[in-house]
Design an enzyme around this catalytic site. Sequence first.
Site, PDB file in Angstrom:
ATOM      1  CB  SER A 118      12.372  -2.435  -2.529  1.00 34.64           C
ATOM      2  OG  SER A 118      11.557  -1.425  -1.964  1.00 34.64           O
ATOM      3  CD  GLU A 215      17.220  -2.066   1.118  1.00 34.44           C
ATOM      4  OE1 GLU A 215      17.082  -0.827   1.230  1.00 34.44           O
ATOM      5  OE2 GLU A 215      16.227  -2.524   0.618  1.00 34.44           O
ATOM      6  CG  HIS A 280      15.714   1.730  -0.908  1.00 39.62           C
ATOM      7  ND1 HIS A 280      15.716   0.553  -0.260  1.00 39.62           N
ATOM      8  CD2 HIS A 280      14.466   1.527  -1.804  1.00 39.62           C
ATOM      9  CE1 HIS A 280      14.546  -0.045  -0.505  1.00 39.62           C
ATOM     10  NE2 HIS A 280      13.618   0.656  -1.619  1.00 39.62           N
TER      11      HIS A 280
END
Length: 310
Positions: A118, A215, A280
């Site tokens: 992330s 992602e 996630h």
Amino acid sequence: MTARELARPRRLRPGDRVAVVATSGPVVPERLDAGLDVLRGWDLDPVLAPHARGTDPVLPYLAADDAARARDFQQAWCDPSVAAVLCARGGFGAQRVIDLLDWEALRAAGPKVLVGFSDVTPLQRAVGHRLGLASLYGPVVAGEVFVKDDPTQEHLRRTLFAPETARVLTCAGARTLVPGTARGVTVGGCCALLAASIGTPEAEPAPDGGILVLEDVGERPYRLDRILTQLLRSGWLDGVAGVVLGSWRDCGPYDAVRDVLLDRLGGLGVPVVEELGFGHGDSSLTVPLGLPAVLDADAATLTMEIPALS
């Protein structure tokens, strides 16, 4: 510039000391404690950076001010007793510390395992670009999925301790979006952070000839369109060999997300596999970044040609 294969840090061994650092946002204390217990259960010796439990009083979406977070990372990486640096969580803020780090000192400290995902994406890009080191796009120590999901824990554990057993990445939900096979070095991470890095040193090298790993979380379809369009218009996706897509949690109905992904990435003319199970989601694979791999979109697999760690 063609995506290049990066050097591999050594695998972990029982008894290794690992540092847990909050490079971005503040943690949920109970989840951090649970994550540390998982690491101790692997016979690792986790040590917390000084501000790993902190919250900045001025910008409470940060774990501490930029200088403190940079110092925590620097000290952890340069500690010769530390074999790996594990990020406590994502959120926002890793970009803010990159220019405060002494990269010559980090290079002199030698290779370390870096694990995160992330918001850690630009830091992983910087470690790859400036230190020439592969990293692991995997769960954070205080992340809900890490502390609650056994398969997530097990895949990271195998990648760290026995990486030859974790070379084939796939999951039950993985599917072909665009058929075909491709070979290249894995690059990428969180979609929004990659787009936000355009124009910085960490944007180089672009994934020319590489397998792009993507992602994200919480980006509605029109915002994903905007992010992917920026990557396309900047030329950053020119020459990509294949695309591996992970989870898109809280990005809207998946059919709508899928339409955007196919519209923006289908025109690249390269194999694309969707929902490979990293990022996630409710369960998350650990994906090595900076190493050669083969994408078989027809079989919905990403196979690392060498183990993630030496």
